[in-house]
Design a protein around this motif. Structure first.
Motif, short mmCIF file in Angstrom:
data_model
loop_
_atom_site.label_atom_id
_atom_site.label_comp_id
_atom_site.label_asym_id
_atom_site.label_seq_id
_atom_site.Cartn_x
_atom_site.Cartn_y
_atom_site.Cartn_z
N TYR A 1 0.99 -1.15 0.03
CA TYR A 1 -0.01 -0.07 -0.16
C TYR A 1 1.05 1.22 0.04
CZ TYR A 1 -4.12 -2.78 0.99
OH TYR A 1 -5.05 -3.67 0.95
N ASN A 9 1.47 4.57 -3.02
CA ASN A 9 1.53 6.08 -2.58
C ASN A 9 2.86 6.58 -3.35
OD1 ASN A 9 -0.81 5.28 -1.30
ND2 ASN A 9 -0.58 7.20 0.12
N GLY A 58 -12.07 9.45 3.72
CA GLY A 58 -12.29 8.09 3.37
C GLY A 58 -12.95 7.20 4.60
N LYS A 109 -5.05 -0.30 -4.85
CA LYS A 109 -4.90 -1.04 -3.34
C LYS A 109 -6.24 -1.92 -3.43
CE LYS A 109 -2.85 2.97 -1.04
NZ LYS A 109 -2.98 4.03 -0.39
N PRO A 146 -3.52 -6.44 3.88
CA PRO A 146 -2.67 -7.32 5.08
C PRO A 146 -3.79 -7.92 5.93
CG PRO A 146 -2.55 -4.87 5.04
CD PRO A 146 -3.39 -5.14 3.76
N LEU A 147 -3.69 -9.14 6.46
CA LEU A 147 -4.26 -9.52 7.36
C LEU A 147 -3.45 -10.39 8.25
CD1 LEU A 147 -6.60 -11.76 5.13
CD2 LEU A 147 -7.19 -9.58 5.94
N LYS A 148 -3.85 -10.23 9.47
CA LYS A 148 -3.18 -10.64 10.73
C LYS A 148 -3.23 -12.26 10.76
CE LYS A 148 -1.93 -9.80 15.12
NZ LYS A 148 -0.84 -8.59 15.26
N LYS A 158 -3.38 -1.94 11.07
CA LYS A 158 -2.47 -2.25 10.01
C LYS A 158 -3.28 -3.42 9.27
CE LYS A 158 2.24 -2.18 8.86
NZ LYS A 158 2.13 -0.81 8.60
N HIS A 159 -4.17 -4.26 10.07
CA HIS A 159 -4.59 -5.49 9.35
C HIS A 159 -6.05 -5.42 9.18
CE1 HIS A 159 -0.95 -6.67 11.27
NE2 HIS A 159 -0.72 -7.32 10.26
N LEU A 160 -6.45 -5.75 8.14
CA LEU A 160 -7.98 -5.41 7.61
C LEU A 160 -8.93 -6.43 8.68
CD1 LEU A 160 -9.98 -4.18 5.62
CD2 LEU A 160 -9.80 -6.47 4.53
N ASP A 161 -8.46 -7.71 8.85
CA ASP A 161 -9.10 -8.56 9.80
C ASP A 161 -9.25 -7.81 11.17
OD1 ASP A 161 -6.57 -9.05 9.98
OD2 ASP A 161 -6.68 -11.26 10.07
N CYS A 162 -8.09 -7.32 11.82
CA CYS A 162 -8.21 -6.65 13.15
C CYS A 162 -9.52 -5.64 13.06
CB CYS A 162 -7.22 -6.17 13.34
SG CYS A 162 -5.82 -7.67 13.55
N THR A 194 -10.80 4.24 5.54
CA THR A 194 -10.13 3.16 5.01
C THR A 194 -9.25 3.87 3.77
OG1 THR A 194 -12.00 2.41 3.71
CG2 THR A 194 -11.20 1.00 5.51
N ASN A 227 -3.17 6.17 3.26
CA ASN A 227 -1.88 5.46 2.75
C ASN A 227 -2.02 3.94 2.97
OD1 ASN A 227 0.52 4.72 2.14
ND2 ASN A 227 1.82 6.10 3.27
N ASP A 228 -1.80 3.54 4.12
CA ASP A 228 -1.55 1.96 4.35
C ASP A 228 -2.09 1.70 5.71
OD1 ASP A 228 0.50 3.19 5.78
OD2 ASP A 228 1.86 1.70 5.20
N PHE A 248 -5.79 1.59 8.34
CA PHE A 248 -7.09 1.54 8.75
C PHE A 248 -7.49 2.53 9.81
CE2 PHE A 248 -5.92 -2.15 6.42
CZ PHE A 248 -6.64 -2.21 5.09
N GLY A 286 -0.29 -6.53 20.00
CA GLY A 286 0.35 -7.13 18.72
C GLY A 286 1.52 -6.71 18.14
#
Lengths: 443, 192
Positions: free
Chosen positions: A6, A10, A195, A427, A433-435, B21-25, B45, B148-149, B151, B192
């Motif tokens: 990501y 940018n 956003g 993007k 990114p997933l935990k 930093k993580h979407l699932d979180c 987002t 940027n990166d 959420f 985390g």
């Protein structure tokens, strides 16, 4: 292999903004010089009148209308790519659609100059718009020229708003990576976009509707432009095949122009991570498809002219091949029907050099296609006593050159001011990114 | 608005902000807040995510479509009426026996009018419903990371006695940073 992240999206997309290098300044200077020459030629025409153009009765449409149709045609690919490919969920759209859409708007802006140039007394150009009857002028809504005003202005308005909406989240990204006055300026341009869930929700709904509304527009605009010809009784023009034939030609030329513009852009600004040869390959395939339709339409045109047994119609079509404009016809057939064929080979359509060369040939061919339709039909109409050879003057060529200068000036300004790849959409296509991914990787 | 607190206890503290930093979180965080009854949230987002929209709006479609429909109907009516009335107002006899108001050519202008006004209404709906140019958003949503990166979640109008619970939900969902919500704002929870 480590793909873009990501933050690298940018960084890479915003990197070309603002700081021009020598090559860029050189290109801009060339564009401005062409524009200045075009401006000089137009000034000559304004001072001395339309006599400076090569018109002679009965030919009063020439290079200006040819160039108008050429630019309107170029303007088709952008909205096709951004709207139609959005609705069909084509993944290859994301990397290229922003620049293609910008190209559309600048092409229509360029086209819009030509009616004003063509009418001679440009200060009366507002007569094109529906004037109140009180001005003692009759608004003819049955005239294709009137439809054209509505079609092109609607297309321009809708494409511009669609382009702007697409830019809003990316302008916010520019705002967040700049400081001072620049930041303030982008904060205004992105309308304070943050956003939030609420913003994205309505944004996505509106974007979908815009795509759905723009799709029939792509098909309608060049149909209407084709009626400028097809509704007239001039031999060579009066044909029902014109709308699909023009639309296919417009998409064909537009996609070729996208290749011509995007290849140097990708190379110079090092955007290869986002715009791959894969994107260009798709564009080349789209060109092959629409070019095939075009070739078929050329054939049908000749068949119907012969089959109609109408001497005027057939006479015009024979004259196109063997008459004064044979070289225009030959250029058109070579560039539009034959030149793209090597793209059937994967090796050719994945080679940057051949992509570039063939796309330029298509652009040339498509300009000559319109010139072939306009100049040869008007100069070789019903009455042999009225047959003439229309030759454009340096003023007309100069104004045409100026139109390229105008177009490229806008495009060059665009690549320094706005992100030329859609950050948010690139993007969206990446795996988030997933935990859970990280936990699996850690085990 | 649906924070279920007694009126007398509604002393609010600064909005609470969580960065992910993580979407699932992020999804876990939104879900946790939703289950606990805190719905006065903003989720930021860098690009649209359908999971977020599904979770917050539960599949209810955006009302933008009504604006588009109205715009289309308005445009069609207006364009046809304009062409018809302007032609009727100047009754010029056309050769070839074409009627003053001839439907087929007028359909073209009607079509263009439909598209033009449907688009304009859609654009107006976008500005109106997204409240653009943006105003009334809490300061906490302004974070360059959100374009940027990263959420983010910002919980607004937090009652003083709820702050600890909200921050715990956010911190346990895997936020990399939780700030705001009163005196202990300085200590960002870290997980985390």
């Amino acid at each position: 292999m480590k793909g873009p992240t990501y933050s690298s999206v940018n960084r890479d997309v915003l990197a070309p903004l603002f700081t021009p290098n020598a090559a860029y300044m050189g290109a801009l200077t060339a564009a401005l010089a062409a524009l200045a020459w075009g401006g000089y030629c137009w000034a000559q025409q304004l001072v001395h009148g339309l006599g400076v153009a090569g018109y002679r009765p009965p030919v009063f449409w020439g290079v200006y209308i040819t160039t108008f149709v050429f630019w309107v045609g170029i303007g088709h690919a952008g909205t096709l790519i951004s709207a139609v490919l959005f609705l069909t969920r084509s993944r290859w759209r994301t990397g290229i659609y922003r620049a293609a859409e910008a190209m559309t708007i600048f092409a229509v802006m360029t086209a819009a100059l030509f009616p004003a140039i063509h009418v001679g007394r440009a200060w009366y150009a507002y007569f094109l718009f529906p004037y109140p009857n009180q001005r003692q002028l009759w608004v003819n809504f049955k005239s294709p020229l009137m439809w054209d005003v509505f079609a092109v202005s609607t297309y321009f308005t809708v494409s511009t708003v669609f382009f702007f909406i697409g830019l809003v989240p990316d302008m916010a990204a520019v705002r967040d990576s700049t400081r001072g006055y620049t930041q303030k300026l982008y904060a205004v341009m992105c309308l304070g976009w943050r956003g939030t869930d609420r913003q994205w929700r309505h944004y996505m709904a509106a974007y979908g509707f815009f795509a759905a509304l723009a799709t029939p527009l792509v098909l309608s605009v060049h149909s209407v432009v084709s009626w400028d010809f097809a509704m007239a009784q001039t031999p060579g023009w009066h044909s029902t095949i014109f709308p699909p034939y023009f639309v296919a030609g417009a998409i064909f030329s537009g996609c070729a122009m996208v290749i011509t513009l995007m290849l140097p852009l990708t190379k110079i600004f090092k955007l290869e991570d986002y715009i791959h040869v894969w994107h260009f390959e798709h564009l080349a395939k789209l060109c092959l498809f629409t070019g095939g339709i075009l070739t078929y339409a050329y054939g049908t045109e000749y068949f119907i002219a012969w089959y109609s047994d109408n001497i005027y119609e057939w006479g015009t079509f024979v004259d196109r091949v063997v008459g004064n404009y044979w070289w225009v016809f030959a250029t058109m057939v070579f560039c539009n029907c034959l030149a793209p064929l090597p793209w059937y080979f994967k090796k050719v359509r994945t080679s940057y050099l051949w992509l570039f060369v063939i796309s330029i040939l298509i652009n040339v061919g498509m300009w000559f296609e319109r010139y072939n339709i306009i100049a040869s039909s008007l100069s070789h109409s019903f009455d042999p006593a009225g047959w003439v050879y229309y030759v454009p003057t340096y003023i007309e060529w100069g104004i045409m050159l100026g139109s390229f200068g105008w177009f490229f000036t806008w495009f060059l300004l665009f690549v320094k001011i706005m992100p030329s790849v859609a950050i948010a959409e690139v993007k969206e296509m990446m795996r988030p990114p997933l935990k859970s991914d990280e936990e699996v990787a850690a085990k | 608005m649906s924070v279920s607190v007694p009126v007398e206890a509604a002393a609010t503290v600064a909005p609470i902000k969580a960065v992910y930093k993580h979407l699932d979180c992020l999804v876990t965080g939104i879900d946790g807040l939703k289950r606990a009854g805190f719905r006065d949230i903003h989720v930021m987002t860098p690009f649209p995510r359908h999971e977020v929209e599904e979770l917050i709006y539960e599949g209810e479609p955006s009302p933008v479509r009504w604006f588009t429909l109205m715009g289309g109907l308005f445009g069609a009516t207006m364009a046809f009426t304009m062409t018809a009335l302007m032609s009727a107002n100047w009754p010029m006899i056309m050769p070839g026996g074409k009627p003053l108001v001839s439907i087929p050519p007028f359909i073209i202008i009607t079509f263009e009018g439909t598209i033009l006004w449907a688009s304009m209404f859609t654009f107006a709906a976008l500005l109106l419903l997204c409240r653009l140019p943006a105003r009334g958003l809490p300061k906490e949503v302004e974070d360059p990371r959100f374009s940027n990166d990263h959420f983010g979640i910002v919980v607004e109008r937090v009652g003083a006695h709820n702050a600890a619970q909200i921050k715990s939900i956010l911190a346990h969902s895997g936020a990399i940073e939780v700030t705001g919500g009163g005196e202990d704002a300085a200590h960002g929870a870290h997980h985390g």
